[in-house]
Each structure stands twice: as C-alpha cells, then as structure tokens.
Design an enzyme around this catalytic site. Structure first.
Site, mmCIF file in Angstrom:
data_model
loop_
_atom_site.group_PDB
_atom_site.id
_atom_site.type_symbol
_atom_site.label_atom_id
_atom_site.label_comp_id
_atom_site.label_asym_id
_atom_site.label_seq_id
_atom_site.Cartn_x
_atom_site.Cartn_y
_atom_site.Cartn_z
ATOM 1 N N GLY A 82 45.148 35.573 40.637
ATOM 2 C CA GLY A 82 44.640 34.215 40.488
ATOM 3 C C GLY A 82 44.848 33.359 41.719
ATOM 4 C CG LEU A 112 36.839 40.170 35.462
ATOM 5 C CD1 LEU A 112 35.579 40.804 34.888
ATOM 6 C CD2 LEU A 112 36.970 40.488 36.945
ATOM 7 N NE ARG A 114 44.998 34.717 35.808
ATOM 8 C CZ ARG A 114 44.815 35.679 34.902
ATOM 9 N NH1 ARG A 114 43.771 35.662 34.120
ATOM 10 N NH2 ARG A 114 45.669 36.675 34.790
ATOM 11 C CE LYS A 127 44.474 42.649 39.369
ATOM 12 N NZ LYS A 127 45.352 41.540 38.964
ATOM 13 C CB CYS A 230 49.574 34.220 33.922
ATOM 14 S SG CYS A 230 49.765 32.971 35.158
ATOM 15 C CB CYS A 385 53.371 43.523 23.419
ATOM 16 S SG CYS A 385 53.631 44.500 24.907
#
Ligand SMILES: [Zn+2]
Length: 427
Positions: A82, A112, A114, A127, A230, A385
């Site tokens: 980000g 995507l 941010r 990335k 985040c 999770c």
C-alpha cells in the site's frame, strides 16, 4: 488503542507543546553525510531525459543539477504494498535512476484495493515481478532491481549499504525494527511511513546530530496479538496514497537537498478530519540504537525472528498441547472428542459469510482481549483464521495470558478447504 497513538510523543499535551516549538531549519548539508557517495561528475541527461523531466527542471530549486542527482540515485523500497506502491511509482516517474524493490510476498486479490503497483492480471505473481513490470512501463530510464527474498536480518546490512535512501513501506512491527536498526547501522536515511485505519505517519530517520530513530518513537514493540495489522483492521486505500506519496516526496528532498525534510520530526495525518500535525521528536539519550550508550551494535538475526513475515521458530510448548496443529489433526480431534475442543474462528464477519466451520465460535481477532476471561481453560482451544497468521498471533497472545491448551490451526480454513472439505468456498 491504535498503534499510532502509542508513541509517547503524540500525546495531546505533547502535540500542543510541539505546535509551539519553532520550526526546525536543517542545513541540507547536514543530511548529506549519511549518503553513499554520488558519482562525480553526475551523469549527463540525454535529450529524451531532459524532455521527460522538464517539469522538474523548470523548478529552480531542482533544475538540471537536481535532476542529475535523482538520475544518479539508488533508492530501496521495502514492501511493494500500500505504501510502497505510490512511493515507488512517484520515484520511478521522477527518474530515480535505480529503484530496488524488496518483497517476499505474492499479489493477492485483496491487495488490489490499495496496492496500485499491481493489477488484476498480477494476482498470484511475485510482488517484485509485478512491481518491476509496472515501474519499467512507467519509466524505461529507471533500472529496477528485484529483491525477492525481501529484507531479512541476514541480508539487511549489505542490501541497505548498496542504496542511498531506504523507504520503509512494511506493515509489521518486527520488520520496522529490523529496517530501522539496519538503516542506522548502515548509515542510511530511512523514510518511514505507516497507516492504520484512517491515520497515517511519516518520518525520516537519519544518523547524525539532528536525527532520531524508530526506537526513539516506539521504544517497545506492542505485545503480540495486541495490535492488528492492515489485514485485520482494514485500511482506507487512498490513505496509503497520501502517506506513500509523502514518503516519495521526502526521498526526493533528501536526494536533491531541497526544503526541510522530516528528519527529527514526525508527521501525523488523520484522514477523517483532514488534519496534519508535525511533531518534533528528539533523539532519546537512552535509545538502545541511537542513544548515548547504544546496546544494539549489530544485527543479530535471533532478535528479529518474525521480521521477514515467516512463522517464527518458537519451540513446541512444554505442555501436551502443540503450538500448531494441522487441519488433519483438527479433523481427528473433532471426530474423536468433539466435547473436548473449542474451535475459535478469529476472522472477520464478512469472511465467515464466505466459508466457516459449523461448530466454530466466531470471535474477531481484535475482540479477543475482551473475551479472554470468558474462554474455557478446561478445553483444548483451536484457533482458526484464513491462512494461519492471525490465529498464530492469537495463540501466542493467549499463551502469554496463561492458556496452555491452545493451538494454532496451521494453514487456517484455506488449508481445511484444500485438504479436508474440497467443496468449501475459498478466497
Ligand atoms: Zn533512537
């Protein structure tokens, strides 16, 4: 409490005091000492470069000389996320000659919202590869170097020494301490940025008399699991654009020597009220890194176990309950003794709508602290999770609070869907 409000310097009293503090006027030359030597003479600009960068060159403070400094410069952007996205895009467009991109991650769809370096076609790609392609398309004059292993305790010092300025766009506390320490020890200025929900921060940490470091702001990392990243708390994408762009701006000022940088200051931004504040943050004499009697004099990998985002090598518990168990083991436990276990799903409600285990108790990660007193201690708690990262933090958080019979479900519900329940929706 948000991690942005934990800095002792950001208390309202301090903020008020800082607003009364006269502005700092730093001599640009005072900052140059921490740079790698620039080539002498600086590279000449071709006709095509003069045309491309003409709107920089028209600025008297930048001019041809300033643009030649940018072309000669080497900047390492840590994290193609980000913050790294707007920072790297603006630095590439500005003509920074060499841009290193350090990131170990791959592009995921939820990035995507941010991370503008990547697009829909990049999902699944590393990335660094996605970022390099985009930056080269933005400006073919720029040399982009991919560091696919990211920044680790083993490579940080050598990597940083190869660049003039380090831009920190990571979102993990452990990585920030590593980046901070390595930049200081390598004598490189570090342009720090962070975002959390609607708040952002920018600072420039530089060795030298006017400088300070991240440890001066945040002496202690937050307790594991106490502060969501985040991924758990959410973040406004355009806020990343503001903070990452400010990081690019500070980098350009450092490289060209124009203006007053944020060395020794902390800029805070509240997107909801559109308020910026600039606080003077002095170097702490007791700082273990940049203080008068430093105790951190080298990068010792054991001190940064989680910095690369890998699961830290915590030893198995001395109880009968493993720190991590596989989804296959979870299935065996559910089948054999369903009354003896409680599966706690720490994902967010919207994630539960996509897929969930019928017998799991949903408690979003950020609500775990307030539920600690109500969790059973006579049952084996299995924390779930999406991929096993958040639940790992919750597991460690609960163990720190006296829960021994608690295990993290490795790989999360995604592993469950892959290995146990193939018909389950995945995301
Ligand atoms: Zn310090």
């Amino acid at each position: 409490m948000s991690p942005l409000s934990t800095a002792r310097q950001v208390s309202p009293q301090k903020a008020a005091a800082c607003r009364r503090t006269p502005k700092m006027h730093l001599r640009p030359s005072a900052l140059r000492v921490s740079f790698a030597p620039m080539p002498d003479p600086l590279p000449a600009l071709s006709a095509a470069e003069l045309a491309r960068y003409s709107r920089h060159i028209l600025l008297g403070e930048v001019g041809v000389e300033g643009q030649r400094k940018l072309v000669a410069a080497r900047v390492l952007v840590i994290g193609a996320g980000g913050l790294g996205s707007p920072a790297a895009l603006y630095l590439a467009a500005a003509g920074v000659g060499t841009i290193g991109i350090a990131d170990f991650d791959r592009v995921e769809e939820h990035n995507l919202q941010r991370q503008l370096l990547h697009d829909t076609a990049s999902v699944g790609e590393t990335k660094t590869a996605s970022a390099a392609r985009r930056l080269r398309a933005t400006n073919p004059f720029v040399r982009v170097v991919e560091h696919r292993e990211g920044v680790t305790a083993e490579n940080a010092l050598a990597l940083f020494a190869d660049y003039d300025v380090i831009v920190d766009g990571t979102d993990r506390f452990s990585a920030r301490y590593l980046n901070n320490d390595a930049a200081f020890l390598a004598r490189r200025p570090l342009v720090y940025g962070s975002v959390f929900k609607f708040e952002g921060q920018v600072a420039v940490f530089a060795p030298g008399p006017a400088g300070n470091c991240y440890r001066c702001l945040f002496p202690e990392p937050p307790a594991p699991g106490s502060v969501p990243g985040c991924g758990e708390a959410g973040v406004l994408g355009a806020l990343c654009g503001v903070i990452g762009s400010l990081q690019a701006l500070e980098t350009i000022k450092l490289l060209t020597g124009i203006g007053e940088t944020l060395v020794g200051r902390l800029l805070t931004y509240d997107a909801l009220t559109q308020r910026f504040q600039t606080l003077k943050v002095p170097r702490h004499a007791a700082c273990p890194l940049c203080g008068d009697q430093p105790t951190i004099r080298a990068i010792v990998p054991a001190n940064y176990a989680d910095a690369a985002g890998e699961t830290s090598t915590v030893a198995m518990s001395d109880t009968d309950f493993p720190l991590e168990i596989s989804v296959v083991e979870v299935k065996q436990l559910r089948d054999a003794n369903p009354a003896g276990i409680v599966v706690i799903d720490v994902r967010e409600p919207y994630e539960l709508q996509i897929c969930a285990l019928a017998d799991a108790e949903p408690i979003p990660m950020r609500q775990i602290p307030e539920h600690v007193a109500t969790l059973p201690k006579d049952k084996h708690l299995l924390i779930l999770c999406h991929s096993g990262a958040r639940s790992r933090r919750v597991t460690e958080f609960l163990r720190d609070r006296g829960f021994n019979a608690v295990s993290n479900i490795a790989g999360g519900i995604d592993a469950w869907a892959e290995e146990i329940e193939p018909g389950m929706a995945r995301y």
